[in-house]
Design an enzyme around this catalytic site. Structure first.
Site, PDB file in Angstrom:
ATOM      1  N   LYS A  22       1.812  -5.776  16.508  1.00 55.21           N
ATOM      2  CA  LYS A  22       1.362  -4.958  15.368  1.00 55.21           C
ATOM      3  C   LYS A  22       1.705  -5.625  14.036  1.00 55.21           C
ATOM      4  CE  LYS A  22       3.938  -1.413  13.883  1.00 55.21           C
ATOM      5  NZ  LYS A  22       4.236  -1.359  12.446  1.00 55.21           N
ATOM      6  N   ASN A  23       2.968  -6.014  13.888  1.00 51.62           N
ATOM      7  CA  ASN A  23       3.375  -6.517  12.580  1.00 51.62           C
ATOM      8  C   ASN A  23       2.754  -7.868  12.254  1.00 51.62           C
ATOM      9  OD1 ASN A  23       4.817  -4.222  12.153  1.00 51.62           O
ATOM     10  ND2 ASN A  23       6.847  -5.144  12.397  1.00 51.62           N
ATOM     11  N   CYS A 123       9.417   6.399   2.233  1.00 52.47           N
ATOM     12  CA  CYS A 123       9.241   6.052   3.631  1.00 52.47           C
ATOM     13  C   CYS A 123      10.437   6.596   4.383  1.00 52.47           C
ATOM     14  CB  CYS A 123       9.175   4.545   3.758  1.00 52.47           C
ATOM     15  SG  CYS A 123       9.306   3.993   5.436  1.00 52.47           S
ATOM     16  N   ARG A 128      12.568   1.505   0.636  1.00 47.70           N
ATOM     17  CA  ARG A 128      11.622   0.404   0.826  1.00 47.70           C
ATOM     18  C   ARG A 128      10.864   0.069  -0.461  1.00 47.70           C
ATOM     19  NH1 ARG A 128       9.019   0.867   6.746  1.00 47.70           N
ATOM     20  NH2 ARG A 128       9.043  -1.385   6.653  1.00 47.70           N
ATOM     21  N   PRO A 129      11.582  -0.490  -1.425  1.00 47.71           N
ATOM     22  CA  PRO A 129      10.921  -0.888  -2.674  1.00 47.71           C
ATOM     23  C   PRO A 129       9.996  -2.089  -2.455  1.00 47.71           C
ATOM     24  CG  PRO A 129      13.203  -1.644  -2.643  1.00 47.71           C
ATOM     25  CD  PRO A 129      13.002  -0.828  -1.402  1.00 47.71           C
ATOM     26  N   ILE A 130       9.141  -2.391  -3.447  1.00 49.58           N
ATOM     27  CA  ILE A 130       8.284  -3.577  -3.339  1.00 49.58           C
ATOM     28  C   ILE A 130       8.552  -4.563  -4.484  1.00 49.58           C
ATOM     29  CG2 ILE A 130       6.403  -2.498  -2.023  1.00 49.58           C
ATOM     30  CD1 ILE A 130       4.908  -2.446  -4.838  1.00 49.58           C
ATOM     31  N   ASP A 131       9.742  -4.389  -5.115  1.00 46.74           N
ATOM     32  CA  ASP A 131      10.049  -5.238  -6.269  1.00 46.74           C
ATOM     33  C   ASP A 131       9.968  -6.730  -5.943  1.00 46.74           C
ATOM     34  OD1 ASP A 131      12.298  -4.530  -4.628  1.00 46.74           O
ATOM     35  OD2 ASP A 131      13.610  -5.498  -6.083  1.00 46.74           O
ATOM     36  N   LEU A 132      10.370  -7.110  -4.734  1.00 48.21           N
ATOM     37  CA  LEU A 132      10.370  -8.542  -4.407  1.00 48.21           C
ATOM     38  C   LEU A 132       8.959  -9.091  -4.213  1.00 48.21           C
ATOM     39  CD1 LEU A 132      13.399  -8.596  -1.944  1.00 48.21           C
ATOM     40  CD2 LEU A 132      13.360  -9.234  -4.364  1.00 48.21           C
ATOM     41  N   ASP A 313      14.120  -3.424  14.127  1.00 46.17           N
ATOM     42  CA  ASP A 313      13.146  -2.639  14.898  1.00 46.17           C
ATOM     43  C   ASP A 313      13.554  -2.456  16.364  1.00 46.17           C
ATOM     44  OD1 ASP A 313      11.635  -2.341  12.653  1.00 46.17           O
ATOM     45  OD2 ASP A 313      10.030  -3.697  13.244  1.00 46.17           O
ATOM     46  N   ILE A 335      19.825  -3.806   7.627  1.00 48.78           N
ATOM     47  CA  ILE A 335      18.558  -4.039   6.915  1.00 48.78           C
ATOM     48  C   ILE A 335      18.113  -2.803   6.125  1.00 48.78           C
ATOM     49  CG2 ILE A 335      16.144  -4.787   7.135  1.00 48.78           C
ATOM     50  CD1 ILE A 335      18.052  -6.944   8.082  1.00 48.78           C
ATOM     51  N   ARG A 405       0.987   4.732  16.230  1.00 48.04           N
ATOM     52  CA  ARG A 405       0.898   3.696  15.194  1.00 48.04           C
ATOM     53  C   ARG A 405       1.334   2.347  15.737  1.00 48.04           C
ATOM     54  NH1 ARG A 405       4.900   4.666  11.271  1.00 48.04           N
ATOM     55  NH2 ARG A 405       4.375   2.503  10.893  1.00 48.04           N
TER      56      ARG A 405
HETATM   57  C1  UD1 Z   1       8.780  -5.472   8.052  1.00 49.79           C
HETATM   58  C2  UD1 Z   1       8.246  -4.823   9.301  1.00 49.79           C
HETATM   59  C3  UD1 Z   1       9.204  -3.751   9.799  1.00 49.79           C
HETATM   60  C4  UD1 Z   1      10.612  -4.318   9.952  1.00 49.79           C
HETATM   61  C5  UD1 Z   1      11.050  -5.044   8.696  1.00 49.79           C
HETATM   62  C6  UD1 Z   1      12.379  -5.776   8.847  1.00 49.79           C
HETATM   63  C7  UD1 Z   1       5.845  -4.966   9.034  1.00 49.79           C
HETATM   64  C8  UD1 Z   1       4.554  -4.250   8.804  1.00 49.79           C
HETATM   65  N1  UD1 Z   1       6.957  -4.231   9.000  1.00 49.79           N
HETATM   66  O1  UD1 Z   1       8.851  -4.455   7.050  1.00 49.79           O
HETATM   67  O2  UD1 Z   1       8.715  -3.247  11.039  1.00 49.79           O
HETATM   68  O3  UD1 Z   1      11.507  -3.273  10.219  1.00 49.79           O
HETATM   69  O4  UD1 Z   1      10.065  -6.025   8.303  1.00 49.79           O
HETATM   70  O5  UD1 Z   1      12.300  -6.705   9.862  1.00 49.79           O
HETATM   71  O6  UD1 Z   1       5.867  -6.151   9.280  1.00 49.79           O
HETATM   72  N2  UD1 Z   1      13.283  -4.981   0.137  1.00 49.79           N
HETATM   73  C9  UD1 Z   1      13.512  -4.883  -1.207  1.00 49.79           C
HETATM   74  N3  UD1 Z   1      12.469  -5.152  -2.059  1.00 49.79           N
HETATM   75  C10 UD1 Z   1      11.233  -5.509  -1.604  1.00 49.79           C
HETATM   76  C11 UD1 Z   1      11.023  -5.612  -0.228  1.00 49.79           C
HETATM   77  C12 UD1 Z   1      12.072  -5.341   0.624  1.00 49.79           C
HETATM   78  O7  UD1 Z   1      14.605  -4.572  -1.652  1.00 49.79           O
HETATM   79  O8  UD1 Z   1      10.350  -5.739  -2.423  1.00 49.79           O
HETATM   80  C13 UD1 Z   1      14.397  -4.693   1.078  1.00 49.79           C
HETATM   81  C14 UD1 Z   1      14.097  -3.494   1.981  1.00 49.79           C
HETATM   82  O9  UD1 Z   1      14.419  -2.273   1.364  1.00 49.79           O
HETATM   83  C15 UD1 Z   1      14.947  -3.778   3.180  1.00 49.79           C
HETATM   84  C16 UD1 Z   1      14.916  -5.313   3.269  1.00 49.79           C
HETATM   85  O10 UD1 Z   1      14.497  -5.769   1.987  1.00 49.79           O
HETATM   86  O11 UD1 Z   1      16.278  -3.361   2.951  1.00 49.79           O
HETATM   87  C17 UD1 Z   1      13.986  -5.869   4.313  1.00 49.79           C
HETATM   88  O12 UD1 Z   1      12.709  -5.300   4.191  1.00 49.79           O
HETATM   89  P1  UD1 Z   1      11.384  -6.108   4.543  1.00 49.79           P
HETATM   90  O13 UD1 Z   1      11.745  -7.302   5.350  1.00 49.79           O
HETATM   91  O14 UD1 Z   1      10.596  -6.320   3.299  1.00 49.79           O
HETATM   92  O15 UD1 Z   1      10.601  -5.084   5.464  1.00 49.79           O
HETATM   93  P2  UD1 Z   1       9.035  -4.847   5.525  1.00 49.79           P
HETATM   94  O16 UD1 Z   1       8.300  -6.101   5.252  1.00 49.79           O
HETATM   95  O17 UD1 Z   1       8.696  -3.639   4.738  1.00 49.79           O
END
Ligand code: UD1
Length: 426
Positions: A22-23, A123, A128-132, A313, A335, A405
């Site tokens: 899936k991922n 979520c 789960r921010p998207i700042d990065l 996961d 994580i 899902r």
């Molecule tokens: C992906 C997987 C999810 C898995 C996760 C960690 C998909 C669709 N989902 O989620 O199943 O559990 O990887 O292996 O592939 N973070 C920030 N800012 C950001 C992005 C992330 O602070 O902009 C933090 C998150 O809150 C978290 C950590 O980084 O604590 C890791 O998250 P991330 O690896 O980004 O997870 P996803 O890509 O959302």
């Protein structure tokens, strides 16, 4: 709404086919935005999230065609053709249902010079921010604005110049977005502390097949030389390592023996290591992995970490298994915050688990009993199924849309190996 009814106690035995990941699929599909030519993905799992992503792609004016498979087969072949993108907006209604929609931001920006994606919002497993995602795109020349609940990204005239970004935290999604944008940049980009999950290797391999120039694949230091155009490709999605690990836990908790057909042990070293420490026999074979749980299960300590560490996961599923292991296990979730929502539900089935912050202490073995339960996220739901398979009596699992899902035809696969599980209309 459907629910699952499981009567525990059957020892699982036989062969389980492992689906496409899936991922991986969720980051391979948006690669179709990067080229005018058709992208054909094979072995796409039949899942609600994949259907949702396909729907999102059609919103951009992309033609999708499903071919080649009978309904009874697992996986399918889908061709995406983005020769004419008519919209660069991912609307709230679709993004809200599927967080992974954010993965269109990078490729859309790179191809069209602009992209607008609704902010995903909260979520169940933490903020789960998207700042990065945004910082990485800015680092390679994107301009980012936030307004009315949307992220708007634009590229300077002439396209993204490329640049460098050092991820302060390892992020799978942000790495994927950054890589998908950088492949069409004018210059070279470098990403340090990039995620190196197998799904990212799968993404890079597809992009290379489309003509991208990427160095350091499989490492945390990626160098990408942008190219002017990418071509189409036909590509097979990698096997789902989390699905395979989940069924390994399911077999082990019943003292069973199953062959995970198509699973790739190279992607599952940490899970397999954890299973072996628990006393499960794991045999890596050419076309899959054999799991056998003949002896007693032992407690162990586990900590989740970015790949090659133990996948977050897999945490919930291993926790269910540890409820049946002799001794005290300590789990650390590094994580995501708030990823222990399965614990109160497992407790209702008889589990002895205490949590404090990111640590969970599991005491075993306990006698699990069937109960009515419901879960709030995908892997948490699977942990309840695993516990139910070893519980005395009947368990009813509600809110199974989470499972739909991420697990392709879950009850069919479990029935194949002798589980007493059925889906009924609630
Ligand atoms: C992906 C997987 C999810 C898995 C996760 C960690 C998909 C669709 N989902 O989620 O199943 O559990 O990887 O292996 O592939 N973070 C920030 N800012 C950001 C992005 C992330 O602070 O902009 C933090 C998150 O809150 C978290 C950590 O980084 O604590 C890791 O998250 P991330 O690896 O980004 O997870 P996803 O890509 O959302």
């Amino acid at each position: 709404m459907d629910k699952l009814i499981i009567r525990g106690g059957n020892r699982l035995s036989g062969k389980i086919p492992i689906s496409g990941a899936k991922n991986a699929a969720l980051t391979l599909i948006p690669c179709a935005l990067l080229t005018e030519e058709p992208l054909t993905l094979r072995n796409l799992p039949r899942l609600a999230d994949i259907d949702g992503f396909q729907h999102l792609m059609t919103q951009f004016g992309i033609a999708t065609g499903i071919r080649g498979k009978r309904p009874e087969d697992f996986g399918r072949v889908v061709t995406f053709e983005a020769n004419h993108i008519t919209s660069t907006v991912a609307p709230y209604d679709l993004v809200r249902k599927m967080r992974a929609s954010i993965l269109v931001l990078g490729p859309m920006l790179a191809r069209m010079g602009e992209a607008k994606v609704s902010l995903p919002g909260g979520c169940a497993i933490g903020n789960r921010p998207i700042d990065l995602h945004l910082k990485a795109l800015e680092a390679i020349g994107g301009e980012i604005e936030l307004a009315q609940g949307y992220v708007k990204a634009t590229a300077p005239d002439g396209g993204l110049p490329g640049g460098e970004f050092d991820f302060p935290v390892v992020s799978v999604g942000a790495t994927e977005n950054a890589v998908m944008a950088a492949v069409l940049a004018n210059g070279t980009s470098r990403f340090f502390n990039a995620a190196r999950e197998p799904e990212i290797v799968d993404l890079c391999n597809l992009l290379v097949a489309m003509g991208a120039e990427i160095e350091g694949i499989g490492t945390s230091d990626l160098t990408i030389h942008g190219v002017r155009k990418l071509n189409g490709a036909t590509y097979k999605v990698m096997p789902d390592r989390i699905e395979a690990g989940s069924y390994a836990c399911a077999a082990a908790i019943t003292g069973g023996e199953v062959f995970l057909d198509g699973a790739d042990a190279r992607d599952m070293q940490s899970t397999n290591h954890a299973l072996r420490n628990i006393g499960v026999e794991v045999t890596e074979e050419k076309n899959g992995i054999r799991i056998a749980a003949n002896g007693p299960l032992k407690a162990t300590n586990l900590s989740t970490a970015p790949f090659p560490g133990l996948a977050t996961d897999m945490q919930a599923q291993l926790m269910s298994l540890l409820c049946k292991a002799e001794g005290t296990s300590v789990l650390k979730e590094t994580i995501f915050e708030n990823r222990y929502m399965h614990v109160p539900e497992l407790a209702r089935m008889g589990a002895d688990i205490e949590t404090e912050g990111r640590t969970a202490i599991v005491k075993g073995p306990v006698g699990l009993t069937g109960a009515e339960v419901m879960a709030t996220d995908l892997r948490a739901s699977m942990s309840l199924i695993i516990a139910a398979l070893a519980a005395e009596g009947e368990t009813q699992v509600r809110r199974i849309y989470h499972l739909d899902r991420g697990y392709e035809r879950l009850e069919e696969k479990l029935q194949l190996v002798g589980a007493d599980i059925e889906r009924v209309d609630d």
